[in-house]
Design a protein around this motif. Structure first.
Motif, PDB file in Angstrom:
ATOM      1  N   GLY A 133       0.826  -1.210   0.000  1.00 30.48           N
ATOM      2  CA  GLY A 133       0.000   0.000   0.000  1.00 30.48           C
ATOM      3  C   GLY A 133       0.858   1.257   0.000  1.00 30.48           C
ATOM      4  O   GLY A 133       1.746   1.425  -0.821  1.00 30.48           O
ATOM      5  N   GLY A 134       0.586   2.133   0.942  1.00 23.38           N
ATOM      6  CA  GLY A 134       1.387   3.346   1.086  1.00 23.38           C
ATOM      7  C   GLY A 134       1.291   4.265  -0.117  1.00 23.38           C
ATOM      8  O   GLY A 134       0.211   4.507  -0.660  1.00 23.38           O
ATOM      9  N   THR A 135       2.448   4.773  -0.559  1.00 22.06           N
ATOM     10  CA  THR A 135       2.466   5.782  -1.623  1.00 22.06           C
ATOM     11  C   THR A 135       2.066   5.218  -2.981  1.00 22.06           C
ATOM     12  O   THR A 135       1.879   5.988  -3.928  1.00 22.06           O
ATOM     13  N   GLU A 136       1.931   3.902  -3.094  1.00 23.95           N
ATOM     14  CA  GLU A 136       1.461   3.344  -4.364  1.00 23.95           C
ATOM     15  C   GLU A 136       0.047   3.833  -4.683  1.00 23.95           C
ATOM     16  O   GLU A 136      -0.330   3.957  -5.853  1.00 23.95           O
ATOM     17  N   ILE A 137      -0.725   4.129  -3.649  1.00 22.90           N
ATOM     18  CA  ILE A 137      -2.110   4.590  -3.855  1.00 22.90           C
ATOM     19  C   ILE A 137      -2.137   5.979  -4.505  1.00 22.90           C
ATOM     20  O   ILE A 137      -2.765   6.149  -5.552  1.00 22.90           O
ATOM     21  N   PRO A 138      -1.476   6.993  -3.922  1.00 30.19           N
ATOM     22  CA  PRO A 138      -1.460   8.288  -4.631  1.00 30.19           C
ATOM     23  C   PRO A 138      -0.755   8.220  -5.978  1.00 30.19           C
ATOM     24  O   PRO A 138      -1.092   8.983  -6.893  1.00 30.19           O
ATOM     25  N   GLN A 139       0.223   7.299  -6.126  1.00 30.23           N
ATOM     26  CA  GLN A 139       0.871   7.134  -7.423  1.00 30.23           C
ATOM     27  C   GLN A 139      -0.148   6.708  -8.477  1.00 30.23           C
ATOM     28  O   GLN A 139      -0.144   7.212  -9.604  1.00 30.23           O
ATOM     29  N   ASN A 140      -1.005   5.757  -8.125  1.00 31.02           N
ATOM     30  CA  ASN A 140      -2.028   5.291  -9.070  1.00 31.02           C
ATOM     31  C   ASN A 140      -3.043   6.389  -9.375  1.00 31.02           C
ATOM     32  O   ASN A 140      -3.530   6.499 -10.508  1.00 31.02           O
ATOM     33  N   ILE A 141      -3.367   7.209  -8.366  1.00 31.05           N
ATOM     34  CA  ILE A 141      -4.301   8.315  -8.589  1.00 31.05           C
ATOM     35  C   ILE A 141      -3.702   9.338  -9.550  1.00 31.05           C
ATOM     36  O   ILE A 141      -4.377   9.816 -10.477  1.00 31.05           O
ATOM     37  N   LEU A 142      -2.438   9.682  -9.337  1.00 27.48           N
ATOM     38  CA  LEU A 142      -1.772  10.647 -10.221  1.00 27.48           C
ATOM     39  C   LEU A 142      -1.669  10.117 -11.646  1.00 27.48           C
ATOM     40  O   LEU A 142      -1.788  10.874 -12.614  1.00 27.48           O
ATOM     41  N   LEU A 143      -1.458   8.809 -11.765  1.00 30.29           N
ATOM     42  CA  LEU A 143      -1.387   8.219 -13.096  1.00 30.29           C
ATOM     43  C   LEU A 143      -2.753   8.255 -13.774  1.00 30.29           C
ATOM     44  O   LEU A 143      -2.877   8.642 -14.944  1.00 30.29           O
ATOM     45  N   LYS A 144      -3.789   7.862 -13.038  1.00 29.39           N
ATOM     46  CA  LYS A 144      -5.124   7.747 -13.613  1.00 29.39           C
ATOM     47  C   LYS A 144      -5.700   9.097 -14.018  1.00 29.39           C
ATOM     48  O   LYS A 144      -6.270   9.235 -15.109  1.00 29.39           O
ATOM     49  N   TYR A 145      -5.544  10.109 -13.172  1.00 26.28           N
ATOM     50  CA  TYR A 145      -6.224  11.387 -13.405  1.00 26.28           C
ATOM     51  C   TYR A 145      -5.341  12.458 -14.043  1.00 26.28           C
ATOM     52  O   TYR A 145      -5.847  13.370 -14.687  1.00 26.28           O
ATOM     53  N   PHE A 146      -4.021  12.356 -13.831  1.00 28.36           N
ATOM     54  CA  PHE A 146      -3.133  13.402 -14.347  1.00 28.36           C
ATOM     55  C   PHE A 146      -2.063  12.846 -15.288  1.00 28.36           C
ATOM     56  O   PHE A 146      -1.220  13.604 -15.768  1.00 28.36           O
ATOM     57  N   HIS A 147      -2.058  11.519 -15.496  1.00 34.57           N
ATOM     58  CA  HIS A 147      -1.118  10.858 -16.413  1.00 34.57           C
ATOM     59  C   HIS A 147       0.343  11.124 -16.040  1.00 34.57           C
ATOM     60  O   HIS A 147       1.204  11.285 -16.905  1.00 34.57           O
ATOM     61  N   ILE A 148       0.590  11.188 -14.742  1.00 34.86           N
ATOM     62  CA  ILE A 148       1.964  11.360 -14.246  1.00 34.86           C
ATOM     63  C   ILE A 148       2.573   9.973 -14.059  1.00 34.86           C
ATOM     64  O   ILE A 148       2.039   9.151 -13.311  1.00 34.86           O
ATOM     65  N   PRO A 149       3.690   9.663 -14.716  1.00 40.85           N
ATOM     66  CA  PRO A 149       4.268   8.316 -14.670  1.00 40.85           C
ATOM     67  C   PRO A 149       4.693   7.905 -13.256  1.00 40.85           C
ATOM     68  O   PRO A 149       5.039   8.742 -12.425  1.00 40.85           O
ATOM     69  N   TYR A 150       4.703   6.599 -13.016  1.00 38.07           N
ATOM     70  CA  TYR A 150       5.149   6.064 -11.733  1.00 38.07           C
ATOM     71  C   TYR A 150       6.565   6.522 -11.404  1.00 38.07           C
ATOM     72  O   TYR A 150       6.883   6.827 -10.249  1.00 38.07           O
ATOM     73  N   SER A 151       7.439   6.531 -12.425  1.00 41.05           N
ATOM     74  CA  SER A 151       8.846   6.854 -12.183  1.00 41.05           C
ATOM     75  C   SER A 151       8.990   8.232 -11.555  1.00 41.05           C
ATOM     76  O   SER A 151       9.808   8.430 -10.642  1.00 41.05           O
TER      77      SER A 151
END
Length: 286
Positions: free
Chosen positions: A136-154
């Motif tokens: 869990g942890g920061t993977e959750i906001p990472q997925n949100i940023l990817l889904k809504y703002f297309h910001i890559p995981y890297s």
């Protein structure tokens, strides 16, 4: 029966991986306030500020992030993330109690702690990732940023970890924490990759499936990677098919593996090591 046994073994390995990562945190990192980024590092910093149990802080943050994930990412993501998000801080609490019970002196050499801790925690997290789990942890906001703002995981990974380490430097007034934190993230990432792939952490995945369009769509929307389509002909069937090609990291591969399994359990795919990768999403960001 075989499938049930495989699922049980996967959850067992995920549990072992969470326990290994939690033990590293409780016995090596937290006693000397070594900030490593992520929710674990944030727990260490907030413990110093608020004098609240670190395991409780990590659990509370994970629960808040889980609720946010449920709202923005849906029930499916919530179910797949909730186990590791809860088990990891519970293991931290268990190992904290054991550490206090045996009354051992902490290892104060931060270089040794960084070297040993990064490898052991990396192995633990690598096991979790390899068998399709997450803490869990920061993977959750990472997925949100990817889904809504297309910001890559890297990008988001380095942003969140860097922000936590910077926060730790400010709170503890110790610039060396930044150096140890960066070293820890690099070495643990290397250890994770050795467990997951045993080498360079970029892989080219080739997929032949009757559900290639569905797989392509989920790769783009859920992982944020591009896909190349190649027209191919089956050597045995002489049927025209489409082959998907996708280059991604070891973290992302196991997301892709799950997608393939869910879309087409009969899909044929193979993975090769990419010795060098250049272009959008790798050597520069979108």
């Amino acid at each position: 029966m075989r499938a049930k046994k495989r699922i049980i073994l996967e959850w067992l390995y995920i549990t072992i991986g969470c326990a290994l990562a939690a033990a590293t945190f409780s016995f090596l990192l937290d006693p000397i306030n070594l900030v490593i980024g992520g929710v674990s590092g944030l727990g260490t910093v907030l413990n110093e500020l608020l004098q609240i149990d670190t395991a409780f802080i990590i659990l509370a943050i994970n629960i808040i992030l889980l609720i946010i994930g449920l709202i923005f990412l849906g029930k499916e993501f919530f179910i797949k993330t909730v186990y590791g998000s809860i088990v990891f801080p519970l293991f931290i609490k268990l190992f904290d109690l054991i550490y206090q019970a045996i009354d051992m002196d902490p290892i104060i050499d931060r270089t040794i702690v960084t070297l040993v801790g990064s490898i052991v925690m990396g192995v633990g997290l690598g096991i979790v990732i390899k068998y399709g789990g997450t803490t869990g942890g920061t993977e959750i906001p990472q997925n949100i940023l990817l889904k809504y703002f297309h910001i890559p995981y890297s990008f988001s990974l380095y942003f969140f970890d860097g922000a936590v380490i910077l926060f730790g430097v400010i709170v503890f007034k110790d610039l060396a924490l930044a150096l140890y934190g960066i070293m820890f993230i690099y070495l643990s990432g290397f250890a994770i990759d050795q467990v997951v792939f045993s080498g360079f952490n970029k892989r080219a995945v080739y997929i032949v499936s009757d559900h290639s369009n569905e797989i392509q769509k989920r790769i783009i929307t859920e992982i944020g990677r591009g896909v190349t389509k190649i027209k191919v002909v089956g050597g045995y069937s002489n049927l025209d098919r489409e082959k998907l090609v996708c280059v991604l990291s070891s973290f992302e591969f196991y997301k892709l593996k799950r997608i393939i399994k869910e879309c087409d359990p009969e899909a044929f795919y193979y993975v090769v090591r990419a010795s060098e990768v250049s272009g959008e999403g790798f050597t520069y960001e979108r």
